[in-house]
Design an enzyme around this catalytic site. Structure first.
Site, PDB file in Angstrom:
ATOM      1  N   ASP A 149     -14.531   2.526 -54.262  1.00 32.00           N
ATOM      2  CA  ASP A 149     -14.105   1.940 -55.536  1.00 32.00           C
ATOM      3  C   ASP A 149     -15.262   1.368 -56.344  1.00 32.00           C
ATOM      4  O   ASP A 149     -16.389   1.244 -55.844  1.00 32.00           O
ATOM      5  CB  ASP A 149     -13.024   0.867 -55.291  1.00 32.00           C
ATOM      6  CG  ASP A 149     -13.318  -0.014 -54.079  1.00 32.00           C
ATOM      7  OD1 ASP A 149     -14.464  -0.036 -53.622  1.00 32.00           O
ATOM      8  OD2 ASP A 149     -12.395  -0.692 -53.604  1.00 32.00           O
TER       9      ASP A 149
ATOM     10  N   ASN B 211      -4.072  -9.569 -48.090  1.00 27.00           N
ATOM     11  CA  ASN B 211      -2.725  -9.151 -48.504  1.00 27.00           C
ATOM     12  C   ASN B 211      -2.412  -7.708 -48.099  1.00 27.00           C
ATOM     13  O   ASN B 211      -1.421  -7.132 -48.532  1.00 27.00           O
ATOM     14  CB  ASN B 211      -2.553  -9.314 -50.018  1.00 27.00           C
ATOM     15  CG  ASN B 211      -3.496  -8.420 -50.817  1.00 27.00           C
ATOM     16  OD1 ASN B 211      -4.263  -7.655 -50.236  1.00 27.00           O
ATOM     17  ND2 ASN B 211      -3.439  -8.513 -52.134  1.00 27.00           N
TER      18      ASN B 211
ATOM     19  N   HIS C 292      -4.339  -5.015 -48.676  1.00 29.81           N
ATOM     20  CA  HIS C 292      -4.847  -3.928 -49.529  1.00 29.81           C
ATOM     21  C   HIS C 292      -5.959  -3.145 -48.842  1.00 29.81           C
ATOM     22  O   HIS C 292      -6.668  -3.673 -47.992  1.00 29.81           O
ATOM     23  CB  HIS C 292      -5.279  -4.442 -50.918  1.00 29.81           C
ATOM     24  CG  HIS C 292      -6.557  -5.215 -50.951  1.00 29.81           C
ATOM     25  ND1 HIS C 292      -6.675  -6.450 -51.561  1.00 29.81           N
ATOM     26  CD2 HIS C 292      -7.804  -4.953 -50.480  1.00 29.81           C
ATOM     27  CE1 HIS C 292      -7.916  -6.888 -51.461  1.00 29.81           C
ATOM     28  NE2 HIS C 292      -8.627  -6.003 -50.815  1.00 29.81           N
TER      29      HIS C 292
ATOM     30  N   GLU D 275      -3.628  -2.400 -54.170  1.00 26.60           N
ATOM     31  CA  GLU D 275      -2.991  -3.691 -53.906  1.00 26.60           C
ATOM     32  C   GLU D 275      -1.547  -3.468 -53.451  1.00 26.60           C
ATOM     33  O   GLU D 275      -1.019  -2.361 -53.586  1.00 26.60           O
ATOM     34  CB  GLU D 275      -3.013  -4.534 -55.195  1.00 26.60           C
ATOM     35  CG  GLU D 275      -4.409  -4.910 -55.692  1.00 26.60           C
ATOM     36  CD  GLU D 275      -5.077  -6.021 -54.855  1.00 26.60           C
ATOM     37  OE1 GLU D 275      -4.473  -6.471 -53.858  1.00 26.60           O
ATOM     38  OE2 GLU D 275      -6.196  -6.411 -55.212  1.00 26.60           O
TER      39      GLU D 275
HETATM   40  C1  F6R Z   1     -14.249  -2.713 -50.930  1.00 27.76           C
HETATM   41  C2  F6R Z   1     -12.821  -2.580 -50.765  1.00 27.76           C
HETATM   42  C3  F6R Z   1     -11.927  -3.733 -50.436  1.00 27.76           C
HETATM   43  C4  F6R Z   1     -12.423  -4.573 -49.264  1.00 27.76           C
HETATM   44  C5  F6R Z   1     -11.446  -5.689 -48.938  1.00 27.76           C
HETATM   45  C6  F6R Z   1     -11.985  -6.611 -47.867  1.00 27.76           C
HETATM   46  O1  F6R Z   1     -14.851  -1.484 -51.296  1.00 27.76           O
HETATM   47  O2  F6R Z   1     -12.357  -1.513 -50.930  1.00 27.76           O
HETATM   48  O3  F6R Z   1     -10.641  -3.264 -50.162  1.00 27.76           O
HETATM   49  O4  F6R Z   1     -12.604  -3.757 -48.152  1.00 27.76           O
HETATM   50  O5  F6R Z   1     -11.163  -6.443 -50.086  1.00 27.76           O
HETATM   51  O6  F6R Z   1     -13.083  -7.313 -48.372  1.00 27.76           O
HETATM   52  P1  F6R Z   1     -14.000  -8.192 -47.422  1.00 27.76           P
HETATM   53  O7  F6R Z   1     -14.654  -7.244 -46.486  1.00 27.76           O
HETATM   54  O8  F6R Z   1     -15.008  -8.828 -48.353  1.00 27.76           O
HETATM   55  O9  F6R Z   1     -13.117  -9.153 -46.737  1.00 27.76           O
END
Ligand code: F6R
Length: 248
Positions: free
Chosen positions: A67, A136, A138, A143
């Site tokens: 992303d 959550n 995702h 989301e």
């Molecule tokens: C990042 C991504 C997000 C993260 C997720 C966890 O490219 O796709 O879905 O993997 O938000 O983030 P952290 O690792 O910072 O807890």
């Protein structure tokens, strides 16, 4: 789905780097899917070490990131382009022509998303997709409520995500409101998934992902249906699991 529990973040990171490195050694021109965020940082450090000290060769590897924020140029410190180059790519011998990260500055985002999907197919699909998980549930920027069959597309970020991100920007107007993200369906098409999580803040999400019913409310639960998915977590992230799993 294989669940592996390691003692702590460091052990989880080493294990994930070992898995990825063994794929790179087996298939030097493999296609890797990368994630940003804090979870894969330890793995990236270990991959850099393996490259520098053990000659792990990334010259033929092809990469696709999950992303990117819409509207941020690659030079912006909060862009995922910047993150990937700072934390991994500039320290290893990946060929910049082999690196694919969604273009948040694309003029025609819909066209770009179609191109991204085609490019993944053209490269033979993603051999191993690295995933983090949001508290959550995702995955990427999918989301809760995202379609489980979704493809690469533009998503509006939730108010919560915008608020959470505000601290990284100088003023509120700079905070991106949209992102380009691989879809849940795109992620599920990878040949192998490696979902990682560390810390108690992820325990509920991991419980839902591993032991809960599959539902759009927790997009990560879809990994239960993947034939080659590994959920690699530390003890804290695993603390709410009820089943018995390997790795203790
Ligand atoms: C990042 C991504 C997000 C993260 C997720 C966890 O490219 O796709 O879905 O993997 O938000 O983030 P952290 O690792 O910072 O807890």
């Amino acid at each position: 789905m294989l669940v592996v529990i390691k003692d702590n973040f460091e052990e989880m990171s080493k294990e994930s780097a070992k898995l990825l490195a063994s794929l790179v050694r087996r298939k030097p021109d493999c296609v890797l899917g990368f994630a940003t965020g804090s979870t894969p940082l330890g793995m990236y450090k270990e991959l850099i070490r393996l490259h520098k000290e053990e000659g792990l060769d990334f010259s033929k590897v092809i990469t696709f990131n999950l992303d990117e924020y819409v509207g941020l140029p690659p030079s912006h410190e909060q862009s995922y382009h910047y993150f990937m180059w700072e934390n991994l790519f500039k320290h290893i011998n990946v060929d910049p022509r082999h690196v694919h990260i969604p273009m948040g500055m694309a003029e025609n985002i819909e066209e770009f998303c179609l191109w991204y999907e085609e490019k993944i197919d053209e490269c033979g699909g993603i051999d191993l997709q690295i995933l983090g998980i949001g508290a959550n549930g995702h995955i990427a920027f999918n989301e809760p409520g995202s379609s489980l069959g979704s493809r690469t597309r533009i998503k509006t970020l939730s108010d919560q995500t915008c608020e959470d991100n505000a601290r990284f920007f100088e003023n509120k107007d700079e905070v991106p409101k949209y992102a380009i993200t691989m879809g849940v369906g795109t992620i599920m098409q990878a040949h192998e998934l490696l979902l990682m999580a560390s810390g108690v803040a992820k325990a509920d999400a991991i419980k839902a992902t591993v032991e809960g019913p599959i539902m759009a409310k927790y997009p990560a639960t879809i990994v239960q249906l993947h034939e080659f998915a590994t959920v690699l977590v530390d003890r804290d992230a695993a603390s709410k699991l009820e089943g018995s799993y390997s790795g203790f």
